[in-house]
Design a protein around this motif. Structure first.
Motif, PDB file in Angstrom:
ATOM      1  N   LEU A 276     -48.689  34.813-118.523  1.00 32.30           N
ATOM      2  CA  LEU A 276     -48.859  35.403-117.182  1.00 32.30           C
ATOM      3  C   LEU A 276     -47.872  34.796-116.198  1.00 32.30           C
ATOM      4  CD1 LEU A 276     -52.673  35.604-116.280  1.00 32.30           C
ATOM      5  CD2 LEU A 276     -51.061  37.496-116.453  1.00 32.30           C
ATOM      6  N   ARG A 277     -47.703  33.472-116.289  1.00 32.97           N
ATOM      7  CA  ARG A 277     -46.782  32.804-115.380  1.00 32.97           C
ATOM      8  C   ARG A 277     -45.333  33.170-115.689  1.00 32.97           C
ATOM      9  NH1 ARG A 277     -48.938  26.591-114.943  1.00 32.97           N
ATOM     10  NH2 ARG A 277     -50.943  27.013-113.951  1.00 32.97           N
ATOM     11  N   ARG A 278     -45.067  33.533-116.928  1.00 37.40           N
ATOM     12  CA  ARG A 278     -43.704  33.944-117.272  1.00 37.40           C
ATOM     13  C   ARG A 278     -43.399  35.344-116.767  1.00 37.40           C
ATOM     14  NH1 ARG A 278     -44.379  31.453-122.204  1.00 37.40           N
ATOM     15  NH2 ARG A 278     -45.088  33.377-123.169  1.00 37.40           N
ATOM     16  N   ASP A 279     -44.376  36.268-116.910  1.00 41.48           N
ATOM     17  CA  ASP A 279     -43.997  37.661-116.653  1.00 41.48           C
ATOM     18  C   ASP A 279     -44.761  38.346-115.520  1.00 41.48           C
ATOM     19  OD1 ASP A 279     -46.483  38.413-117.741  1.00 41.48           O
ATOM     20  OD2 ASP A 279     -45.655  38.756-119.729  1.00 41.48           O
ATOM     21  N   THR A 280     -45.778  37.715-114.957  1.00 43.72           N
ATOM     22  CA  THR A 280     -46.580  38.457-113.992  1.00 43.72           C
ATOM     23  C   THR A 280     -46.756  37.770-112.633  1.00 43.72           C
ATOM     24  OG1 THR A 280     -47.808  39.387-115.862  1.00 43.72           O
ATOM     25  CG2 THR A 280     -48.777  39.683-113.685  1.00 43.72           C
ATOM     26  N   ILE A 281     -47.084  36.491-112.635  1.00 39.41           N
ATOM     27  CA  ILE A 281     -47.408  35.817-111.361  1.00 39.41           C
ATOM     28  C   ILE A 281     -46.322  34.813-111.000  1.00 39.41           C
ATOM     29  CG2 ILE A 281     -49.138  34.502-110.091  1.00 39.41           C
ATOM     30  CD1 ILE A 281     -51.204  35.284-112.120  1.00 39.41           C
ATOM     31  N   GLY A 282     -45.715  35.002-109.845  1.00 41.94           N
ATOM     32  CA  GLY A 282     -44.772  34.016-109.319  1.00 41.94           C
ATOM     33  C   GLY A 282     -45.444  33.225-108.211  1.00 41.94           C
ATOM     34  N   TYR A 283     -45.006  31.996-108.015  1.00 41.48           N
ATOM     35  CA  TYR A 283     -45.689  31.122-107.056  1.00 41.48           C
ATOM     36  C   TYR A 283     -44.667  30.226-106.367  1.00 41.48           C
ATOM     37  CZ  TYR A 283     -48.787  27.158-105.718  1.00 41.48           C
ATOM     38  OH  TYR A 283     -49.444  26.168-105.061  1.00 41.48           O
ATOM     39  N   VAL A 284     -44.616  30.301-105.050  1.00 39.17           N
ATOM     40  CA  VAL A 284     -43.777  29.376-104.290  1.00 39.17           C
ATOM     41  C   VAL A 284     -44.693  28.318-103.706  1.00 39.17           C
ATOM     42  CG1 VAL A 284     -42.153  29.073-102.394  1.00 39.17           C
ATOM     43  CG2 VAL A 284     -42.192  31.219-103.648  1.00 39.17           C
ATOM     44  N   SER A 285     -44.607  27.107-104.240  1.00 42.44           N
ATOM     45  CA  SER A 285     -45.440  26.031-103.707  1.00 42.44           C
ATOM     46  C   SER A 285     -44.753  25.462-102.478  1.00 42.44           C
ATOM     47  CB  SER A 285     -45.597  24.948-104.769  1.00 42.44           C
ATOM     48  OG  SER A 285     -44.322  24.475-105.121  1.00 42.44           O
TER      49      SER A 285
ATOM     50  N   GLU B 297     -33.562  29.633-113.943  1.00 45.63           N
ATOM     51  CA  GLU B 297     -34.468  29.360-115.072  1.00 45.63           C
ATOM     52  C   GLU B 297     -35.538  30.430-115.325  1.00 45.63           C
ATOM     53  OE1 GLU B 297     -37.042  26.030-114.836  1.00 45.63           O
ATOM     54  OE2 GLU B 297     -37.262  25.877-117.003  1.00 45.63           O
ATOM     55  N   PRO B 298     -36.223  30.949-114.277  1.00 47.47           N
ATOM     56  CA  PRO B 298     -37.278  31.926-114.571  1.00 47.47           C
ATOM     57  C   PRO B 298     -36.776  33.181-115.281  1.00 47.47           C
ATOM     58  CG  PRO B 298     -37.510  31.111-112.325  1.00 47.47           C
ATOM     59  CD  PRO B 298     -36.201  30.580-112.846  1.00 47.47           C
ATOM     60  N   LEU B 299     -35.472  33.465-115.179  1.00 47.67           N
ATOM     61  CA  LEU B 299     -34.939  34.654-115.861  1.00 47.67           C
ATOM     62  C   LEU B 299     -34.606  34.371-117.321  1.00 47.67           C
ATOM     63  CD1 LEU B 299     -32.444  36.359-113.394  1.00 47.67           C
ATOM     64  CD2 LEU B 299     -34.670  37.193-114.155  1.00 47.67           C
ATOM     65  N   LEU B 300     -34.502  33.101-117.669  1.00 43.90           N
ATOM     66  CA  LEU B 300     -33.940  32.762-118.976  1.00 43.90           C
ATOM     67  C   LEU B 300     -34.980  32.459-120.036  1.00 43.90           C
ATOM     68  CD1 LEU B 300     -30.925  30.680-117.722  1.00 43.90           C
ATOM     69  CD2 LEU B 300     -30.906  32.980-118.681  1.00 43.90           C
ATOM     70  N   GLY B 301     -36.238  32.336-119.635  1.00 47.20           N
ATOM     71  CA  GLY B 301     -37.256  32.067-120.638  1.00 47.20           C
ATOM     72  C   GLY B 301     -37.072  30.697-121.247  1.00 47.20           C
TER      73      GLY B 301
END
Lengths: 260, 247
Positions: free
Chosen positions: B98-107, B124-128
């Motif tokens: 889910l964190r890879r493909d659905t939910i993004g989070y800016v802390s 990084e988030p695009l590269l898996g």
């Protein structure tokens, strides 16, 4: 069956006694391809005993460890012959000792240390072995001109890098690590952790890392298992366990860490 | 708003409660949220509103599965699957996916990794996970560069690890990293907190673009002007305060 439909490692109900003392008391978990699991706990929690039982370095008194091999499906690692187990340990598995001296041959060259596992797999071509060894020394950020020196002349951090190269040269799918960074200077530790992080991510390695250091778990592991007195008291995503610990013991561990 | 039948909520929170039990302080219970119920549709931006301590950040952390819920459910529609996933009961593997493909989070703070340069942190988030092929890498770096330019990170810093950056620069790296993917659900915890006016308005544009792509955005915006500008709905968190004496 592919690695996407079943875990590569399944650990069920591992029990280990030392005399009348129960060191590991019925521990179960699964590990999927590419997943890094940290086993954390204090000295005496049973985490290293558990690691040795799972890595088939010691026979548990109860329980089962099943590994999904590349070609032969799922095998019960404690039911294999000694020869099969040694082949597995030299090819598809790696084991990084806390003390690099235990994982290296101290009186042969760095290149031979890395090449040994390739020769065990039947590689005989000296040039290829040397090239492969040199390329792995480079990947673990060692000075390649030291390829003919023995690890006895290396610093602790370099020995640990060499041990990692020696393990990864056969492209294992599962690596066991026992406190891989403790005993090193803090600056050396940080670089080594960073190297381990990029290697596990880049090679999609599954790994089990035993550590007492929660920062090591935070940096390396996707998931965490917290052990106390031979039992698992809490498991979850690493950030869940560290940011919202549920068990009294985990809360104590997390709150005991000094924030620099 | 007109909701066609296909326009199902991207996120459904129902009866969600959170209390912390401090076992080493005599087992004292700290109730933070109770009965949180809300839906977030694609293209919406919900602003969580309430005083400090009202549980705004806690709610975002519950949705991201960083905190574990005490009761209730958080259902998220996964991009790749028709079925919803309940974050409060999903196994770790599903949560990681889910964190890879659905939910993004800016802390609020960037957790930096030593020795990784800003450009790679953002890409990084695009590269898996595995070694990406060179064209994917080039693509990800190009997108990362665009975002770094828009967020006014000087080019001389692109290959420097963000650990040494100022608070505002780190926050912009964090934002770039979280907007590089088209997350269906985007959680923003004070994304403009330490930014100047120009960068604030860039973040506002990024949020608008994410909504236009169909993201459901849920955020905490301390700055009232930013909040008014981006929010399509304001959620009053006072409604979800535990009543005194209740559990």
């Amino acid at each position: 069956m592919s690695e996407d439909t079943q875990p590569i490692l399944r650990v069920e109900g591992i029990v280990k006694h030392y005399g009348s003392r129960v060191a590991v008391d019925g521990v179960s978990f699964e590990l999927w391809a590419g997943e890094v699991l940290a086993i954390v706990g204090e000295s005496g929690s049973g985490k290293t005993t558990l690691l040795n039982a799972v890595a088939a370095r010691a026979r548990p008194d109860g329980g089962r460890v099943s590994f999904l091999t590349r070609h032969e499906g799922v095998v019960d690692v404690h039911a294999m012959s000694e020869a099969q187990r040694r082949l597995l340990a030299r090819t598809d598995w790696g084991y990084v000792h806390q003390d690099a001296v235990q994982g290296l041959r101290m009186n042969v060259s760095a290149g031979a240390n890395v090449g040994e596992r390739l020769m065990a797999l039947g590689e005989r071509h000296y040039g290829r072995i040397r090239n492969e060894a040199a390329s792995w020394l480079e990947r673990v950020e060692m000075d390649v001109t030291r390829i003919d020196d023995t690890p006895a002349t290396f610093s602790g951090g370099m020995r640990q890098r060499l041990q990692i190269a020696r393990n990864l040269v056969t492209r294992p799918r599962l690596v066991f690590m026992d406190e891989p960074t403790s005993g090193l200077d803090v600056s050396v530790q940080a670089k080594l952790l960073d190297l381990l992080r990029s290697l596990t991510r880049g090679l999609s390695l599954a790994a089990i890392v035993v550590t007492h250091d929660l920062a090591v778990a935070r940096l390396l592991a996707h998931r965490m298992v917290v052990m106390k007195d031979g039992r698992v008291v809490e498991t979850g995503l690493t950030d869940q366990v560290l940011d919202d610990p549920q068990h009294p013991y985990t809360q104590l561990l997390v709150s005991s860490v000094l924030q620099p | 708003m007109n909701h066609a039948e296909t326009l199902l909520p991207a996120l459904r929170v129902a009866g969600l409660s959170k209390r912390f039990t401090l076992h080493n302080q005599g087992g004292v219970e700290l109730p933070v949220l109770e009965g949180v119920t809300l839906d977030a549709f694609r293209g919406e931006c919900l602003a969580l509103d309430g005083p400090s301590g009202a549980g705004k950040s806690t709610l975002l952390k519950l949705i991201y599965a960083n905190y574990r819920a005490s009761a209730g459910s958080i259902r998220v529609r996964r991009t790749s699957a028709a079925a919803e996933v309940d974050v409060t009961t999903a196994d770790p593997r599903t949560l990681l996916a889910l964190r890879r493909d659905t939910i993004g989070y800016v802390s609020q703070f960037l957790r930096t990794v030593p020795r990784v340069g800003a450009l790679d942190v953002v890409a990084e988030p695009l590269l898996g996970t595995a070694d990406a092929d060179t064209s994917a890498l080039r693509d990800a770096h190009r997108k990362a560069q665009e975002l770094l330019l828009r967020l006014r990170i000087p080019q001389r810093l692109w290959h420097v690890p963000p650990a040494t950056f100022s608070g505002g620069e780190q926050q912009r790296i964090n934002i770039a990293r979280s907007f590089i993917r088209s997350w269906p659900v985007l959680l923003l915890d004070e994304p403009t907190a330490s930014l100047d006016a120009d960068n604030c308005s860039t973040v506002v544009s990024l949020i608008d673009e994410a909504r236009a792509r169909g993201a459901a955005v849920i955020g905490i915006f301390h700055d009232a002007r930013v909040r008014e500008r981006v929010a399509t709905r304001v959620i009053d968190m006072e409604r979800f305060q535990p009543r005194p004496g209740s559990r």
